[in-house]
Enzyme design. Structure first.
Site, PDB file in Angstrom:
ATOM      1  CD  GLN A   1      -3.514  -4.477   6.267  1.00 45.28           C
ATOM      2  OE1 GLN A   1      -3.661  -3.415   5.646  1.00 45.28           O
ATOM      3  NE2 GLN A   1      -3.800  -5.641   5.730  1.00 45.28           N
TER       4      GLN A   1
ATOM      5  CG  ASP B  40      -9.623  -0.097   4.495  1.00 47.97           C
ATOM      6  OD1 ASP B  40      -9.274  -0.584   3.397  1.00 47.97           O
ATOM      7  OD2 ASP B  40      -8.941  -0.182   5.532  1.00 47.97           O
TER       8      ASP B  40
ATOM      9  CE  LYS C 294      -3.802  -2.515   2.053  1.00 49.92           C
ATOM     10  NZ  LYS C 294      -4.679  -2.849   3.184  1.00 49.92           N
TER      11      LYS C 294
HETATM   12  N1  GUN Z   1      -6.772  -6.786   5.708  1.00 51.64           N
HETATM   13  C1  GUN Z   1      -6.999  -7.525   4.602  1.00 51.64           C
HETATM   14  N2  GUN Z   1      -7.572  -6.763   3.638  1.00 51.64           N
HETATM   15  C2  GUN Z   1      -7.689  -5.524   4.152  1.00 51.64           C
HETATM   16  C3  GUN Z   1      -8.200  -4.293   3.631  1.00 51.64           C
HETATM   17  O1  GUN Z   1      -8.674  -4.198   2.500  1.00 51.64           O
HETATM   18  N3  GUN Z   1      -8.131  -3.232   4.477  1.00 51.64           N
HETATM   19  C4  GUN Z   1      -7.640  -3.325   5.732  1.00 51.64           C
HETATM   20  N4  GUN Z   1      -7.640  -2.222   6.483  1.00 51.64           N
HETATM   21  N5  GUN Z   1      -7.175  -4.440   6.242  1.00 51.64           N
HETATM   22  C5  GUN Z   1      -7.203  -5.534   5.460  1.00 51.64           C
END
Ligand code: GUN
Length: 284
Positions: free
Chosen positions: A96, A119, A52
């Site tokens: 996350q 998100d 990311k």
């Molecule tokens: N963990 C796995 N996929 C995601 C996601 O799309 N966003 C977040 N914040 N955590 C995750």
């Protein structure tokens, strides 16, 4: 011949479009900064978080890392998110998941300001999606809509079946397909005759988390099949929820694993970050 939907290529195309858009938005004095919060050091989460941050660097936006110890108190994490909410230099906040068991994930998600919820997990974002208001879209389902559109697959009027009803994929997927004028059915683990339901699908989206569960017996001839699953098989190879080799000959288009849905999630996260710039007032 079945069309192989290339998520890697489409996600790269989106990143390049966003990079160009960011360049133009920056000329107007607009900026974006994503705060990326990781609790503990689960290796899989570290890979996702690094990807990311790399994606931010690629499209030209700033990211800030907050790496917190596994045993951080829930109240301390809430306090950090509140600080980030109040920080005018931060436009997007990503915590996350999963979080350690002693932290209430739902409380953390609800603490993030809906205006910074890149998100799309906050109940306000979810509500906006369902009533057709502008807001941040959940990244994986939004990526699937892009895969379909950019592969020339029409959604309007089609029988769309989503297998799986999670808050992160199944439910927002259903809302987005509905917004595109699809006729939507959500099937799940308690669905009585799953094969009968999936066999109706012109577009079948599979997010059930079971390795190679969907075989050709579940498919209508000529369907489009989108596989959200990601597993390791007996030989340590990546595979999805769909038995790709068995299903592919019966489809008109299908996503591979890896290289299908996976790369789209971060591309759409970047789109949500750029959205925070698009909506900024122009500075003089
Ligand atoms: N963990 C796995 N996929 C995601 C996601 O799309 N966003 C977040 N914040 N955590 C995750």
């Amino acid at each position: 011949m079945s069309q192989l939907i290339n998520g890697k290529q489409i996600s790269q195309q989106i990143r390049d479009e966003l990079k160009e858009e960011v360049r133009r938005l920056k000329e107007e004095g607009k900026n974006a900064c994503l705060a990326v919060v990781q609790v503990g050091n689960d290796p899989a989460s570290t890979v996702y978080v690094n990807n990311k941050k790399k994606a931010c660097a690629y499209i030209g936006i700033e990211s800030r890392s907050y790496e917190l110890p596994e045993d951080i108190k829930e109240d301390e994490l809430v306090a950090l998110v509140e600080d980030l909410n109040a920080d005018a230099a931060v436009n997007g906040i990503l915590v996350q998941l999963p979080l350690p068991a002693h932290i209430n994930e739902d409380r953390i998600i609800r603490t993030i300001s809906p205006d910074k919820d890149v998100d799309g997990f906050h109940p306000v974002s979810v509500g906006r999606l369902w009533i057709g208001e502008k807001g941040f879209l959940s990244c994986t389902p939004a990526g699937i809509i892009q895969l379909l559109k950019r592969s020339g697959i029409e959604i309007e009027g089609k029988e769309c079946v989503v297998v799986g009803r999670s808050n992160i994929v199944g439910k927002p997927m259903a809302a987005l397909l509905l917004r595109e004028n699809g006729t939507v059915t959500v099937a799940h683990s308690r669905t009585a005759d799953l094969k009968a339901v999936t066999k109706r699908a012109d577009i079948l989206i599979v997010a059930i988390g079971k390795k190679r569960f969907i075989t050709s017996e579940y498919i209508k001839e000529g369907a489009v099949v989108i596989d959200v699953g990601m597993h390791r098989d007996e030989n340590n190879h990546l595979c999805g929820d769909v038995d790709f080799d068995d299903v592919k000959p019966h489809t008109s288009a299908i996503t591979p694993v890896p290289g299908g849905v996976g790369p789209m999630t971060i591309a759409m996260l970047m789109d949500n970050c750029v959205e925070t710039m698009r909506t900024q007032e122009e500075r003089s």
